[in-house]
Design a protein around this motif. Structure first.
Motif, mmCIF file in Angstrom:
data_model
loop_
_atom_site.group_PDB
_atom_site.id
_atom_site.type_symbol
_atom_site.label_atom_id
_atom_site.label_comp_id
_atom_site.label_asym_id
_atom_site.label_seq_id
_atom_site.Cartn_x
_atom_site.Cartn_y
_atom_site.Cartn_z
ATOM 1 N N LYS A 1 -4.923 -5.131 -2.726
ATOM 2 C CA LYS A 1 -3.506 -4.771 -2.843
ATOM 3 C C LYS A 1 -2.915 -5.452 -4.073
ATOM 4 C CE LYS A 1 -2.974 -4.684 2.209
ATOM 5 N NZ LYS A 1 -2.252 -5.284 3.345
ATOM 6 N N PRO A 2 -1.843 -4.866 -4.599
ATOM 7 C CA PRO A 2 -1.165 -3.615 -4.240
ATOM 8 C C PRO A 2 -1.858 -2.391 -4.854
ATOM 9 C CG PRO A 2 0.065 -4.740 -5.958
ATOM 10 C CD PRO A 2 -1.099 -5.623 -5.624
ATOM 11 N N PHE A 3 -1.920 -1.313 -4.084
ATOM 12 C CA PHE A 3 -2.545 -0.108 -4.602
ATOM 13 C C PHE A 3 -1.830 1.141 -4.096
ATOM 14 C CE2 PHE A 3 -4.912 -0.744 -0.629
ATOM 15 C CZ PHE A 3 -5.100 0.545 -0.137
ATOM 16 N N LEU A 4 -2.149 2.252 -4.766
ATOM 17 C CA LEU A 4 -1.547 3.543 -4.479
ATOM 18 C C LEU A 4 -2.650 4.553 -4.176
ATOM 19 C CD1 LEU A 4 1.076 5.537 -4.830
ATOM 20 C CD2 LEU A 4 0.027 6.019 -7.045
ATOM 21 N N ILE A 5 -2.429 5.383 -3.156
ATOM 22 C CA ILE A 5 -3.318 6.494 -2.807
ATOM 23 C C ILE A 5 -2.600 7.785 -3.176
ATOM 24 C CG2 ILE A 5 -4.561 7.656 -0.945
ATOM 25 C CD1 ILE A 5 -4.049 5.034 0.729
ATOM 26 N N HIS A 6 -3.311 8.713 -3.807
ATOM 27 C CA HIS A 6 -2.656 10.002 -4.066
ATOM 28 C C HIS A 6 -3.658 11.142 -4.059
ATOM 29 C CE1 HIS A 6 -3.881 11.318 -8.119
ATOM 30 N NE2 HIS A 6 -3.912 10.049 -8.466
ATOM 31 N N CYS A 7 -3.156 12.343 -3.786
ATOM 32 C CA CYS A 7 -3.901 13.584 -3.993
ATOM 33 C C CYS A 7 -3.044 14.438 -4.912
ATOM 34 C CB CYS A 7 -4.234 14.259 -2.664
ATOM 35 S SG CYS A 7 -2.813 14.598 -1.603
ATOM 36 N N LYS A 8 -3.030 15.748 -4.756
ATOM 37 C CA LYS A 8 -2.191 16.588 -5.612
ATOM 38 C C LYS A 8 -0.749 16.597 -5.121
ATOM 39 C CE LYS A 8 -1.651 21.163 -7.680
ATOM 40 N NZ LYS A 8 -2.201 22.531 -7.841
ATOM 41 N N SER A 9 -0.539 17.002 -3.880
ATOM 42 C CA SER A 9 0.822 17.109 -3.349
ATOM 43 C C SER A 9 1.264 15.860 -2.592
ATOM 44 C CB SER A 9 0.927 18.320 -2.413
ATOM 45 O OG SER A 9 0.145 18.105 -1.248
ATOM 46 N N ARG B 1 5.030 -1.301 -13.441
ATOM 47 C CA ARG B 1 6.152 -2.238 -13.376
ATOM 48 C C ARG B 1 6.432 -2.680 -11.946
ATOM 49 N NH1 ARG B 1 10.244 1.043 -17.483
ATOM 50 N NH2 ARG B 1 9.260 0.353 -19.455
ATOM 51 N N MET B 2 6.106 -1.830 -10.970
ATOM 52 C CA MET B 2 6.256 -2.179 -9.553
ATOM 53 C C MET B 2 5.210 -3.191 -9.104
ATOM 54 S SD MET B 2 6.943 1.630 -7.981
ATOM 55 C CE MET B 2 6.333 1.136 -6.362
ATOM 56 N N VAL C 1 0.867 -1.178 0.000
ATOM 57 C CA VAL C 1 0.000 0.000 0.000
ATOM 58 C C VAL C 1 0.906 1.232 0.000
ATOM 59 C CG1 VAL C 1 -1.829 1.287 1.160
ATOM 60 C CG2 VAL C 1 -1.796 -1.220 1.283
ATOM 61 N N TRP C 2 0.759 2.055 -1.043
ATOM 62 C CA TRP C 2 1.641 3.195 -1.241
ATOM 63 C C TRP C 2 0.857 4.499 -1.248
ATOM 64 C CZ3 TRP C 2 6.932 2.221 -2.241
ATOM 65 C CH2 TRP C 2 7.245 0.879 -2.443
ATOM 66 N N ARG C 3 1.555 5.586 -0.978
ATOM 67 C CA ARG C 3 1.001 6.927 -1.118
ATOM 68 C C ARG C 3 1.976 7.770 -1.929
ATOM 69 N NH1 ARG C 3 1.423 10.261 4.493
ATOM 70 N NH2 ARG C 3 1.135 11.989 3.034
ATOM 71 N N SER C 4 1.455 8.806 -2.598
ATOM 72 C CA SER C 4 2.329 9.690 -3.364
ATOM 73 C C SER C 4 1.562 10.958 -3.707
ATOM 74 C CB SER C 4 2.814 9.017 -4.650
ATOM 75 O OG SER C 4 1.812 9.051 -5.658
#
Length: 229
Positions: free
Chosen positions: A136-144, A75-76, A59-62
């Motif tokens: 999973k696997p997943f990514l959470i993001h907003c603007k910053s 690719r990850m 579980v990732w954030r960016s």
């Protein structure tokens, strides 16, 4: 002088660089959308600072990913991306949809997040349930990748990983460029209210707290450090 420059910048945005509509399928419209993305969504800054961090296994954030970064994330092994920016016909979303489709990533969008305000308990419960439903696997993001992604990460850790409030609050920190002393500190305030109830009354799951104990008016009493005498 500043207002003149701002008006000129807005005219430039409404000019040819903004004339891609809701279509990025041709080389011209994609090029214009990329210009818009870099200039008006500040993507040129995120080329240096991705704010990528694994908050839990798989579980990732960016911050807002570019098409090139989405290719790397595929690719990850990332299979799903959750955007907290809502579904809008703007350059960042059009390019993200296109890149996710190209690389076999499922894109989910929600507007159940805010950086500078308190939402209803129902909104936060819906966000928690959404986070718990994503495989999973997943990514959470907003603007910053600092504020909305920080709170969502904290809620995920509390609800899905059984993390302590102390660990969850680390998701809102300067390490991710989150500034508690500004209006975005309202997110810390919400977690502080939850922590206060934990200390006063004992354990209560974060989802149950939002359903039964959360007081939006009390959350909105937050004042920035700049407002203090």
């Amino acid at each position: 002088m500043f207002k003149t420059l701002k008006r000129g910048f807005k005219r430039f945005e409404r000019g040819e660089v903004g004339q891609f509509g809701n279509d990025v399928s041709t080389p011209r419209t994609r090029r214009l959308a990329m210009w818009h993305f870099h200039l008006f969504d500040h993507a040129f800054l995120r080329g240096i600072w991705t704010n990528l961090y694994e908050i839990a296994p798989c579980v990732w954030r960016s911050n807002q990913p570019s098409p090139a970064r989405i290719k790397r994330y595929a690719r990850m092994g990332i299979k799903t991306i959750l955007s907290l920016r809502g579904d809008k016909d703007l350059s960042f979303m059009l390019l993200e949809k296109q890149a996710c489709a190209e690389h076999g990533i499922t894109l989910i969008t929600t507007n159940k997040a805010a950086a500078r305000g308190a939402l209803s308990g129902k909104d936060y419960v819906e966000l928690i349930d959404l986070l718990a439903s994503i495989p999973k696997p997943f990514l959470i993001h907003c603007k910053s990748g600092a504020d909305r992604a920080g709170l969502a990460s904290a809620l995920y850790l509390l609800h899905c990983e059984g993390a302590s409030i102390k660990e969850a609050k680390k998701m809102l920190s300067l390490r991710f460029m989150h500034l508690k002393s500004t209006k975005t500190g309202i997110l810390d305030h919400i977690l502080d209210l939850y922590e206060a109830d934990l200390k006063a009354d004992g354990p209560i799951p974060i989802r149950d707290w939002f359903e039964t104990r959360y007081d939006i008016e009390k959350a909105r009493t937050f004042k920035t450090m700049r407002s203090f005498p």
